[in-house]
Write an enzyme that holds these catalytic residues in place. Structure first.
Site, mmCIF file in Angstrom:
data_model
loop_
_atom_site.group_PDB
_atom_site.id
_atom_site.type_symbol
_atom_site.label_atom_id
_atom_site.label_comp_id
_atom_site.label_asym_id
_atom_site.label_seq_id
_atom_site.Cartn_x
_atom_site.Cartn_y
_atom_site.Cartn_z
ATOM 1 N N SER A 180 11.748 -0.614 3.889
ATOM 2 C CA SER A 180 10.984 0.335 4.723
ATOM 3 C C SER A 180 9.916 -0.472 5.587
ATOM 4 O O SER A 180 9.443 -0.175 6.727
ATOM 5 C CB SER A 180 10.535 1.472 3.903
ATOM 6 O OG SER A 180 9.569 1.311 3.101
ATOM 7 N N PHE A 239 4.926 -3.604 -6.967
ATOM 8 C CA PHE A 239 4.430 -3.665 -5.685
ATOM 9 C C PHE A 239 4.629 -2.437 -4.706
ATOM 10 O O PHE A 239 3.923 -2.185 -3.743
ATOM 11 C CB PHE A 239 4.690 -5.006 -4.922
ATOM 12 C CG PHE A 239 4.151 -6.202 -5.554
ATOM 13 C CD1 PHE A 239 5.006 -6.939 -6.323
ATOM 14 C CD2 PHE A 239 2.723 -6.537 -5.529
ATOM 15 C CE1 PHE A 239 4.552 -8.209 -7.013
ATOM 16 C CE2 PHE A 239 2.480 -7.791 -5.986
ATOM 17 C CZ PHE A 239 3.067 -8.449 -6.901
ATOM 18 N N SER A 254 -6.142 -2.185 -6.284
ATOM 19 C CA SER A 254 -6.899 -2.684 -4.855
ATOM 20 C C SER A 254 -8.280 -2.606 -5.342
ATOM 21 O O SER A 254 -8.997 -1.538 -6.064
ATOM 22 C CB SER A 254 -6.535 -2.110 -3.939
ATOM 23 O OG SER A 254 -7.425 -2.178 -2.777
ATOM 24 N N TYR A 288 -4.558 6.684 0.391
ATOM 25 C CA TYR A 288 -4.164 5.438 0.113
ATOM 26 C C TYR A 288 -5.023 4.947 -1.282
ATOM 27 O O TYR A 288 -4.463 4.686 -2.213
ATOM 28 C CB TYR A 288 -4.057 4.312 1.277
ATOM 29 C CG TYR A 288 -4.004 2.959 0.524
ATOM 30 C CD1 TYR A 288 -5.183 2.221 0.351
ATOM 31 C CD2 TYR A 288 -2.937 2.319 -0.025
ATOM 32 C CE1 TYR A 288 -5.091 0.982 -0.304
ATOM 33 C CE2 TYR A 288 -2.683 1.229 -0.511
ATOM 34 C CZ TYR A 288 -3.867 0.600 -0.743
ATOM 35 O OH TYR A 288 -3.651 -0.799 -1.474
ATOM 36 N N LYS A 296 -4.014 4.655 -5.675
ATOM 37 C CA LYS A 296 -4.383 3.374 -6.594
ATOM 38 C C LYS A 296 -5.038 3.920 -7.658
ATOM 39 O O LYS A 296 -4.984 3.644 -8.962
ATOM 40 C CB LYS A 296 -5.104 2.317 -5.912
ATOM 41 C CG LYS A 296 -4.270 1.859 -4.521
ATOM 42 C CD LYS A 296 -2.963 1.105 -5.194
ATOM 43 C CE LYS A 296 -1.906 0.444 -4.267
ATOM 44 N NZ LYS A 296 -0.796 -0.005 -4.700
ATOM 45 N N ARG A 338 -15.542 0.954 12.646
ATOM 46 C CA ARG A 338 -14.080 1.642 12.392
ATOM 47 C C ARG A 338 -14.516 2.568 11.132
ATOM 48 O O ARG A 338 -15.057 2.449 10.073
ATOM 49 C CB ARG A 338 -13.188 0.696 11.985
ATOM 50 C CG ARG A 338 -11.963 1.224 11.376
ATOM 51 C CD ARG A 338 -10.673 0.295 11.130
ATOM 52 N NE ARG A 338 -11.287 -0.688 9.935
ATOM 53 C CZ ARG A 338 -10.347 -1.516 9.337
ATOM 54 N NH1 ARG A 338 -9.125 -1.854 10.096
ATOM 55 N NH2 ARG A 338 -10.522 -2.216 8.411
HETATM 56 C C1 WQD Z 1 -11.476 -6.409 7.126
HETATM 57 C C2 WQD Z 1 -12.679 -6.422 8.010
HETATM 58 C C3 WQD Z 1 -12.632 -4.438 9.487
HETATM 59 C C4 WQD Z 1 -9.434 -5.385 11.946
HETATM 60 C C5 WQD Z 1 -7.838 -2.860 3.661
HETATM 61 C C6 WQD Z 1 -7.627 -1.953 2.837
HETATM 62 C C7 WQD Z 1 -7.301 -2.801 1.489
HETATM 63 C C8 WQD Z 1 -6.332 -3.855 1.505
HETATM 64 C C9 WQD Z 1 -6.627 -4.713 2.481
HETATM 65 C C10 WQD Z 1 -4.287 -2.673 0.980
HETATM 66 C C11 WQD Z 1 -13.237 -5.136 8.241
HETATM 67 C C12 WQD Z 1 -12.597 -5.926 10.317
HETATM 68 C C13 WQD Z 1 -10.211 -5.533 10.941
HETATM 69 C C14 WQD Z 1 -9.872 -5.600 13.417
HETATM 70 C C15 WQD Z 1 -12.000 -5.839 12.565
HETATM 71 N N1 WQD Z 1 -4.850 -3.226 1.739
HETATM 72 N N2 WQD Z 1 -11.675 -5.719 11.238
HETATM 73 N N3 WQD Z 1 -10.993 -5.798 13.533
HETATM 74 O O1 WQD Z 1 -10.275 -2.724 5.572
HETATM 75 O O2 WQD Z 1 -11.258 -4.769 4.146
HETATM 76 O O3 WQD Z 1 -9.032 -3.550 3.524
HETATM 77 O O4 WQD Z 1 -6.926 -4.154 3.719
HETATM 78 O O5 WQD Z 1 -4.215 -2.858 -0.168
HETATM 79 O O6 WQD Z 1 -6.965 -1.488 0.550
HETATM 80 O O7 WQD Z 1 -8.791 -0.906 2.697
HETATM 81 O O8 WQD Z 1 -9.296 -5.070 5.429
HETATM 82 O O9 WQD Z 1 -8.565 -6.526 7.269
HETATM 83 O O10 WQD Z 1 -8.322 -3.918 7.627
HETATM 84 O O11 WQD Z 1 -10.502 -5.221 7.431
HETATM 85 O O12 WQD Z 1 -13.210 -6.148 12.711
HETATM 86 O O13 WQD Z 1 -8.674 -5.565 14.313
HETATM 87 O O14 WQD Z 1 -12.387 -6.834 9.484
HETATM 88 O O15 WQD Z 1 -13.812 -3.668 10.180
HETATM 89 O O16 WQD Z 1 -14.651 -5.297 8.235
HETATM 90 P P1 WQD Z 1 -10.137 -3.917 4.673
HETATM 91 P P2 WQD Z 1 -9.232 -5.350 7.050
#
Ligand code: WQD
Length: 339
Positions: free
Chosen positions: A35, A82, A126, A151, A155, A297
């Site tokens: 998926s 996973f 996570s 989500y 976890k 965000r």
């Molecule tokens: C990282 C930083 C954003 C995109 C998430 C889930 C976590 C895990 C990893 C599954 C933040 C900034 C992001 C963009 C940006 N997933 N950003 N512009 O939110 O820390 O973690 O993904 O397990 O559970 O919560 O990761 O990569 O989305 O963001 O500025 O286009 O990059 O604001 O500060 P995050 P992310």
């Protein structure tokens, strides 16, 4: 050495873990419902290791099919789980999809493992379970806070289900691995991250902007209480993360675990801001990245990075690769898949 089941084994972290398992001599069977992954990843794995894992396309929400699978795979010694939906934003819009897919599947697998003479279970958790931790770096004893998304809640609930089950199952022992931010790709560029649609995560959005698929990266806020105003995360190379899964599994297979249920943070222990990630990417790719600062965000935490002491000392594992290594591999992967 027995057969190891990897659910979601064609996904980003799953495929890298299958490579490390096979390289360590394990016989692997993958369950994936395709998926959120591609069957081509199977060839990517076997082109690295020279061994094609057994693959079963199966929706783990189908309880009778899960029971049938274990009837024909009784030699399974361990499971690395996973398979789950993982898009934070989507989970807010479709909570029941996340509770059904991430929780019922876990219950069905654990029910089958309870029937085996003994089973070792590794759960993909996570750092999101900590929310915005009060103290940094974050240790495994940090309080689990109210989840910021369905989500993240799956976890937290998943960890509780496993802990409760291990408490009453003499034959079952488990470890939850709490990942920080997995990034990068295998050095061969034969497997890597394959986000479907517009990437939600920072690094794939960066590499897609650099290669020209995306016009511009939006940096979500630079008015946070951090040195440069952008959010801080602990970005860990997916290969370091994959190796930790094999080590954690072997801790259980060799009965080195200290209790029936354990948790470990998996990070580098170093926090990097969004602007530092951009600067690192520009350095390793020798490309100027087109980005702009926009508003924050919803739901983003300010800062999170791991206290890695427990994994270093108890697992004997420490991340070997740094941010530049991870971004260099992510860029090489992006260039390879767009050739
Ligand atoms: C990282 C930083 C954003 C995109 C998430 C889930 C976590 C895990 C990893 C599954 C933040 C900034 C992001 C963009 C940006 N997933 N950003 N512009 O939110 O820390 O973690 O993904 O397990 O559970 O919560 O990761 O990569 O989305 O963001 O500025 O286009 O990059 O604001 O500060 P995050 P992310």
């Amino acid at each position: 050495m027995g057969k190891i089941l990897v659910t979601g084994g064609l996904g980003f972290i799953g495929s890298h873990t299958v490579v490390e398992l096979q390289s360590s001599g394990y016989d692997v069977v993958i369950i994936d419902d395709l998926s959120n992954s591609s069957i081509d990843v199977l060839d990517g794995i076997s082109s690295i290791t020279g061994k094609k894992p057994e693959f079963v396309k199966l929706d783990l929400k189908d309880k009778p099919k899960v029971e049938d699978f274990f009837k024909t795979h009784s030699a399974i010694k361990g499971v690395i789980h996973f398979a789950a939906s993982k898009a934070v934003g989507e989970s807010v819009q479709e909570p029941l999809k996340y509770y059904e897919n991430n929780i019922s599947t876990l219950v069905y697998i654990l029910k089958e493992l309870q029937k085996l003479p003994s089973a070792s279970f590794i759960f993909s958790s996570s750092c999101t379970v900590y929310g915005q931790a009060d103290t940094l770096p974050i240790t495994e004893n940090a309080p689990v806070k109210k989840a910021e998304s369905p989500y993240g809640n799956t976890k937290q609930i998943g960890e509780e289900i496993i802990s409760d089950t291990c408490n009453v199952s003499k034959n079952l022992k488990a470890i939850s691995l709490r990942y920080f931010n997995p990034i990068g790709a295998h050095e061969s560029a034969k497997i890597g991250e394959l986000p479907i649609g517009v990437p939600q995560n920072l690094v794939p959005f960066i590499t897609q902007t650099a290669i020209g698929i995306r016009e511009q990266l939006s940096v979500f806020g630079n008015d946070y209480p951090t040195p440069d105003g952008t959010c801080i995360r602990d970005y860990i190379h997916v290969v370091d993360l994959a190796k930790a899964h094999v080590i954690a599994l072997e801790r259980l297979l060799k009965n080195d675990n200290k209790s029936n249920y354990e948790t470990f943070n998996l990070g580098t222990g170093k926090g990097s801001s969004v602007l530092e990630v951009i600067e690192s990417f520009e350095r390793v790719s020798e490309k100027k990245l087109n980005y702009k600062i926009v508003g924050r965000r919803e739901g983003d935490i300010i800062s999170a990075y791991a206290d890695t002491k427990k994994a270093n000392e108890e697992l004997g594992w420490k991340a070997q690769l740094n941010l530049d290594d991870a971004l260099r591999s992510a860029w090489k992967w992006e260039q390879t898949i767009r050739e």
